[in-house]
Design a protein around this motif. Structure first.
Motif, PDB file in Angstrom:
ATOM      1  N   SER A 129       0.825  -1.216   0.000  1.00  0.00           N
ATOM      2  CA  SER A 129       0.000   0.000   0.000  1.00  0.00           C
ATOM      3  C   SER A 129       0.858   1.264   0.000  1.00  0.00           C
ATOM      4  O   SER A 129       0.442   2.292  -0.537  1.00  0.00           O
ATOM      5  N   ASP A 130       2.055   1.206   0.591  1.00  0.00           N
ATOM      6  CA  ASP A 130       2.939   2.373   0.559  1.00  0.00           C
ATOM      7  C   ASP A 130       3.381   2.681  -0.870  1.00  0.00           C
ATOM      8  O   ASP A 130       3.488   3.848  -1.258  1.00  0.00           O
ATOM      9  N   ALA A 131       3.658   1.628  -1.633  1.00  0.00           N
ATOM     10  CA  ALA A 131       4.046   1.820  -3.030  1.00  0.00           C
ATOM     11  C   ALA A 131       2.863   2.317  -3.854  1.00  0.00           C
ATOM     12  O   ALA A 131       2.998   3.242  -4.661  1.00  0.00           O
ATOM     13  N   ILE A 132       1.707   1.740  -3.633  1.00  0.00           N
ATOM     14  CA  ILE A 132       0.509   2.136  -4.384  1.00  0.00           C
ATOM     15  C   ILE A 132       0.112   3.571  -4.069  1.00  0.00           C
ATOM     16  O   ILE A 132      -0.372   4.299  -4.938  1.00  0.00           O
ATOM     17  N   LYS A 133       0.341   3.994  -2.845  1.00  0.00           N
ATOM     18  CA  LYS A 133      -0.018   5.364  -2.444  1.00  0.00           C
ATOM     19  C   LYS A 133       0.654   6.411  -3.334  1.00  0.00           C
ATOM     20  O   LYS A 133       0.114   7.484  -3.549  1.00  0.00           O
ATOM     21  N   LEU A 134       1.816   6.071  -3.884  1.00  0.00           N
ATOM     22  CA  LEU A 134       2.506   6.994  -4.783  1.00  0.00           C
ATOM     23  C   LEU A 134       1.700   7.259  -6.055  1.00  0.00           C
ATOM     24  O   LEU A 134       1.907   8.262  -6.723  1.00  0.00           O
ATOM     25  N   CYS A 135       0.806   6.370  -6.370  1.00  0.00           N
ATOM     26  CA  CYS A 135      -0.038   6.530  -7.563  1.00  0.00           C
ATOM     27  C   CYS A 135      -1.149   7.544  -7.332  1.00  0.00           C
ATOM     28  O   CYS A 135      -1.647   8.147  -8.286  1.00  0.00           O
ATOM     29  N   ASP A 136      -1.553   7.708  -6.099  1.00  0.00           N
ATOM     30  CA  ASP A 136      -2.709   8.547  -5.782  1.00  0.00           C
ATOM     31  C   ASP A 136      -2.584   9.963  -6.324  1.00  0.00           C
ATOM     32  O   ASP A 136      -3.533  10.487  -6.913  1.00  0.00           O
ATOM     33  N   ASP A 137      -1.439  10.605  -6.130  1.00  0.00           N
ATOM     34  CA  ASP A 137      -1.278  11.989  -6.573  1.00  0.00           C
ATOM     35  C   ASP A 137      -1.383  12.115  -8.086  1.00  0.00           C
ATOM     36  O   ASP A 137      -2.026  13.034  -8.592  1.00  0.00           O
ATOM     37  N   ALA A 138      -0.757  11.189  -8.807  1.00  0.00           N
ATOM     38  CA  ALA A 138      -0.809  11.254 -10.271  1.00  0.00           C
ATOM     39  C   ALA A 138      -2.239  11.101 -10.765  1.00  0.00           C
ATOM     40  O   ALA A 138      -2.684  11.833 -11.649  1.00  0.00           O
ATOM     41  N   VAL A 139      -2.976  10.175 -10.187  1.00  0.00           N
ATOM     42  CA  VAL A 139      -4.352   9.945 -10.609  1.00  0.00           C
ATOM     43  C   VAL A 139      -5.238  11.128 -10.210  1.00  0.00           C
ATOM     44  O   VAL A 139      -6.073  11.591 -10.995  1.00  0.00           O
ATOM     45  N   ALA A 140      -5.051  11.653  -9.008  1.00  0.00           N
ATOM     46  CA  ALA A 140      -5.843  12.805  -8.560  1.00  0.00           C
ATOM     47  C   ALA A 140      -5.574  14.019  -9.449  1.00  0.00           C
ATOM     48  O   ALA A 140      -6.512  14.738  -9.818  1.00  0.00           O
ATOM     49  N   THR A 141      -4.321  14.222  -9.813  1.00  0.00           N
ATOM     50  CA  THR A 141      -3.974  15.342 -10.692  1.00  0.00           C
ATOM     51  C   THR A 141      -4.645  15.177 -12.046  1.00  0.00           C
ATOM     52  O   THR A 141      -5.200  16.129 -12.597  1.00  0.00           O
ATOM     53  N   TYR A 142      -4.621  13.957 -12.569  1.00  0.00           N
ATOM     54  CA  TYR A 142      -5.284  13.705 -13.851  1.00  0.00           C
ATOM     55  C   TYR A 142      -6.777  13.996 -13.739  1.00  0.00           C
ATOM     56  O   TYR A 142      -7.355  14.667 -14.607  1.00  0.00           O
TER      57      TYR A 142
END
Length: 102
Positions: A71-84
Motif C-alpha cells: 500500500s505504501d508503493a501504491i499510495k505513490l499513484c494517488d497523486d498522479a491519478v488525482a492530478t489527472y
C-alpha cells in the motif's frame, strides 16, 4: 484525452514499481535475487522495472522481500491519478463554458 490518461496511469505505475525497486536495493537485494523472487529472468525483470509493469503477484512478492507494505508503493499513484482527474474535470468544465458562451 485517452492518450493523456494512459500516460498518467503509466507514470503512476512506474512510481510504484520504482519505489519497490529502490526499497529492494536498500535492503541489499540484488537484481538476480529480485528476479528469482518475481519468478522471471533478470532481463525480464529489468524490462518490467523500466516499463513499470509488474504482475500483481510479482509486485506483492517483491514488496514482501523488500520489507515494505504494498500500500505504501501504491499510495505513490494517488497523486498522479488525482492530478489527472482534476485536470480532466477542469477541461470538461471549460468546454461546457465555451459551448455556452460563458
Amino acid at each position: 484525452m485517452a492518450k493523456e490518461q494512459t500516460y498518467i496511469m503509466q507514470e503512476a505505475a512506474c512510481n510504484a514499481v520504482d519505489y519497490l525497486r529502490r526499497a529492494a536495493r536498500a535492503n541489499d537485494l540484488t537484481k538476480t535475487q529480485m528476479a528469482h523472487i518475481a519468478g522471471v529472468s533478470t532481463p525480464t525483470l529489468d524490462r518490467r522495472f523500466e516499463d513499470g509493469d509488474l504482475r500483481l503477484s510479482q509486485f506483492l512478492k517483491l514488496a514482501a522481500a523488500a520489507g515494505v507494505k504494498p500500500s505504501d508503493a501504491i499510495k505513490l499513484c494517488d497523486d498522479a491519478v488525482a492530478t489527472y482527474n482534476q485536470s480532466a474535470k477542469a477541461l470538461a468544465d471549460k468546454e461546457v463554458r465555451d459551448e455556452h458562451g460563458a
